[in-house]
Enzyme design. Structure first.
Site, mmCIF file in Angstrom:
data_model
loop_
_atom_site.group_PDB
_atom_site.id
_atom_site.type_symbol
_atom_site.label_atom_id
_atom_site.label_comp_id
_atom_site.label_asym_id
_atom_site.label_seq_id
_atom_site.Cartn_x
_atom_site.Cartn_y
_atom_site.Cartn_z
ATOM 1 N N GLU A 81 -10.580 22.747 14.488
ATOM 2 C CA GLU A 81 -10.421 23.945 13.905
ATOM 3 C C GLU A 81 -11.160 23.978 12.305
ATOM 4 O O GLU A 81 -12.020 24.622 11.929
ATOM 5 C CB GLU A 81 -9.456 24.839 13.960
ATOM 6 C CG GLU A 81 -9.104 25.470 15.207
ATOM 7 C CD GLU A 81 -8.499 24.519 16.378
ATOM 8 O OE1 GLU A 81 -8.085 24.856 17.452
ATOM 9 O OE2 GLU A 81 -8.342 23.488 15.937
ATOM 10 N N GLY A 85 -8.070 25.660 21.257
ATOM 11 C CA GLY A 85 -7.254 26.472 22.035
ATOM 12 C C GLY A 85 -7.023 25.917 23.135
ATOM 13 O O GLY A 85 -5.642 26.180 23.886
ATOM 14 N N GLU A 112 -3.785 23.780 22.329
ATOM 15 C CA GLU A 112 -2.806 24.514 22.106
ATOM 16 C C GLU A 112 -2.369 25.095 23.533
ATOM 17 O O GLU A 112 -0.935 25.377 23.628
ATOM 18 C CB GLU A 112 -3.199 25.863 21.315
ATOM 19 C CG GLU A 112 -3.577 25.239 19.928
ATOM 20 C CD GLU A 112 -4.271 26.186 18.850
ATOM 21 O OE1 GLU A 112 -3.329 26.633 17.936
ATOM 22 O OE2 GLU A 112 -5.091 26.992 19.261
ATOM 23 N N ALA A 133 -10.999 27.957 22.530
ATOM 24 C CA ALA A 133 -11.187 29.241 22.079
ATOM 25 C C ALA A 133 -13.026 29.539 22.233
ATOM 26 O O ALA A 133 -13.447 28.693 21.962
ATOM 27 C CB ALA A 133 -10.762 29.936 21.217
#
Length: 695
Positions: free
Chosen positions: A126, A103, A106, A63
């Site tokens: 993270e 992300g 993910e 992300a």
């Protein structure tokens, strides 16, 4: 287009193309575009399968962290994209190469089949930002590889290799060649829709949660505990688990620890940019480095250079010191082999790249020479005068001075534009900070070369202007000044150290100086007391030094070291401190940990503000990165200037004024920059985005 859409027969290939790491950015519309392309492909009757791959050097770096400071709904849009991919009625095959992080992983886990190129790496880092995987990672990863393995990945933040991911079940196929071609081959056979979120709860859930929870350690960041909480919530109800994950992610996002860690993440990148440096300035090539001095610092610098693959010639005039340095270098490199960090062939190459010499003339062909002799102006001037006559005219001359006037050193050289400061921190082969000191005449390309060298050898380079102590040690002096005042006013060393360590410092100030050598600080105080008689220190620390107690190296300092390493409280020092207070007429009083931390922190903030205002540091974040990487300031605390913004500069100013009205109030005169920013309602953080050209 940020998402390239092509066809290969009945398969549609979506290739992520969003900057160097293909970040899943919401703010620039990338996530929304990818979601629209997935929807378009899913509704295309001619499409039987979808392949998602990354353009450039990786699949996806995760992300966009910049989105985290915006509208919280931006993260929801990423979650919606991932849910859309997983719910797609047509098989979605992920083609992973390079990196799939955060992300990005993910997103990959939402696919129905994952093909990875050999050598690629997958991870959920993270936790290193004080966060948890907030787009389904805590719920999907355990279902794929088991709770224990998933928790280990998320709690460490370290990526795993594609080979390990295959054996764990995180990826379904490993290929050596073109990963997109391999994914297309899978698509032609139309694999079943295996949705990660619908897989059963892993059998090892209870045991894995209990064992990892028992190992959690107290700290400012609650991310590790919240990761365990999310995994513990795994059940047949995926939506409930995702809702908890989203709620806890939001809680962590607002926490001081995550804000501090994200500040450091961006700060490490910001300090690499030199304001005002023309875009056409390029660093010089450095292929051979000379080091003058075979002491502790010179040996550490040589190791840092050798470990980065640079040939090094060390010049040390004392044969016995040179032999000791060479033995230490060989032993340290060989120890890395024994610990499995490098192979014997790498070690042999590093040792072969080292040349020992007892004459400075051996450095004549070096591209860069680093002086690492005793911290004495007379000695350094002597070395630079000799180097000016020996070194190549285009060779860069660098000093490792930690406090001395670089401009005075450069004045000994015919061309002072080739002189720069490279202040390494001990041990130089381990500590990440490199204070790059820009002299009045330092050429732009010499400065760029110094910063490039720092990056090459794995350091965080931060530029400083010239002043006594530069950025780090100038601030540390004010920090220590208050520590010594606290001792005479009522605090004891063990309380001060414990308070600072509990707050987030890697080591308390008294232990730090015992480790560094109390005689070093004593010498600096003597010089500064002569130069700055209006800024007195407490005499209590000098009393300790007068006893020959210089720290670990003498077996006694502020603490005693019976085994040579472990600090133990010494009743003799307690009596000495208490007697000094009585002798000077000071009535000792109790200090709370909060007051100790507050005084030490405000001393750093106030001096840091002066340094920024004077243009010694380009930005407040430069100060923060120096303290994070050179002085053991906890990453989760973000640095002293970040902490000042957390407190609020009006509060900082009020506290400084209150201290200025008390004992030794001269040391607390508020920096004008703090007064100005407080009056304007500003923050130090506002100055980090300005292009400052002070130096």
């Amino acid at each position: 287009m940020a998402v390239e859409m092509t066809r290969a027969g009945a398969t549609i290939v979506l290739r992520l193309s969003n900057g160097p790491v293909n970040a899943l950015s919401v703010g620039n519309g990338f996530v929304e575009e990818l979601g629209a392309k997935v929807g378009e492909a899913a509704s295309d009757p001619a499409c039987r399968a979808i392949v998602i791959a990354g353009a450039g050097r990786m699949f996806c770096g995760g992300a966009d962290i910049g989105d985290f400071d915006g509208d919280p709904e931006q993260v929801d849009r990423l979650r919606h994209l991932i849910a859309t991919v997983e719910a797609c009625a047509k098989p979605v095959i992920m083609a992973i190469h390079g990196m799939a992080l955060g992300g990005g992983l993910e997103l990959a886990m939402a696919g129905h089949y994952r093909v990875a190129q050999a050598g690629s790496r997958l991870g959920l880092p993270e936790v290193t930002l004080g966060l948890l995987p907030g787009a389904g990672g805590t719920q999907r990863l355990p279902r794929l590889i088991g709770a224990g393995a998933a928790l280990d990945m998320m709690l460490s933040g370290k990526p795993v290799t594609a080979e390990r991911a295959l054996s764990a079940g995180l990826v379904d196929q490993l290929v050596d060649g073109d990963v997109v071609e391999a994914a297309l081959e899978v698509a032609r056979n139309v694999p079943p829709l295996r949705r990660s979120g619908t897989l059963p709860v892993p059998a090892d859930l209870a045991g894995a949660v209990a064992s990892r929870r028992a190992k959690l350690r107290a700290g400012l960041s609650q991310a590790p505990a919240r990761i365990v909480d999310c995994v513990a919530a795994l059940s047949g109800d995926l939506a409930a688990g995702l809702a908890l994950e989203a709620a806890l992610f939001g809680e962590l996002l607002r926490s001081e620890a995550s804000r501090g860690l994200r500040h450091v993440f961006f700060g490490e990148r910001t300090v690499a940019r030199i304001p005002g440096l023309a875009p056409d300035v390029r660093p010089r090539d450095v292929g051979h480095v000379g080091v003058v001095g075979g002491g502790l610092m010179g040996t550490g610098i040589a190791l840092a250079l050798l470990n980065a693959g640079l040939p090094v010639t060390m010049a040390e005039l004392r044969p016995e010191a040179l032999a000791k340095a060479e033995a230490t270098i060989c032993k340290t490199i060989q120890r890395d082999v024994e610990k499995g960090r490098i192979g014997q062939d790498v070690a042999d190459a590093r040792i072969a790249a080292f040349t020992a010499a007892t004459e400075l003339e051996a450095l004549a062909d070096a591209d860069l020479v680093i002086e690492a002799v005793f911290e004495d102006m007379g000695v350094k001037k002597q070395v630079f005068s000799a180097l000016d006559a020996i070194a190549r005219p285009d060779g860069i001359l660098a000093s490792n001075t930690s406090t001395l006037d670089l401009d005075a050193i450069a004045a000994l050289v015919a061309d002072p534009s080739r002189v720069v400061g490279l202040h390494f921190f001990s041990p130089a082969n381990i500590m990440r900070l490199l204070e790059v000191v820009r002299g009045r005449e330092t050429a732009p390309d010499v400065l760029a070369t110094a910063m490039a060298l720092g990056k090459r050898i794995g350091k965080v380079g931060v530029v400083s202007g010239v002043c006594d102590g530069f950025i780090g040690n100038r601030m540390f002096e004010e920090y220590l000044r208050q520590v010594w005042f606290l001792l005479e006013e009522g605090a004891l060393p063990q309380q001060i150290d414990a308070a600072m360590e509990r707050w987030g410092m890697a080591m308390g100030p008294c232990r730090t100086m015992d480790l560094a050598g109390q005689d070093i600080g004593w010498a600096i105080r003597k010089r500064r007391m002569a130069e700055q008689p209006d800024r007195p220190y407490s005499g209590v620390i000098d009393r300790i030094c007068e006893l020959g107690r210089f720290g670990q190296k003498t077996g006694k300092g502020i603490y005693a070291y019976p085994d040579g390493r472990t600090a133990e409280t010494d009743p003799e020092i307690t009596r000495l401190i208490e007697d000094y207070s009585a002798e000077t007429g000071l009535e000792r009083r109790a200090f709370s940990d909060e007051e100790i931390v507050g005084r030490c922190l405000l001393a750093l903030v106030n001096e840091g503000a002066r340094i920024v205002e004077e243009g010694i540091a380009y930005r407040p974040v430069d100060v923060d990165m120096i303290y994070i990487h050179g002085y053991g300031f906890g990453r989760e605390r973000g640095g002293p200037m970040f902490q000042a913004d957390i407190m609020g500069l009006s509060t900082v100013l009020d506290r400084l004024r209150a201290l200025a009205a008390g004992r030794n109030g001269w040391a607390w005169t508020p920096a004008p920059l703090i007064e100005r920013l407080a009056a304007e309602g500003g923050r130090f953080g506002d100055l980090n985005i300005q292009d400052r050209n002070s130096i």
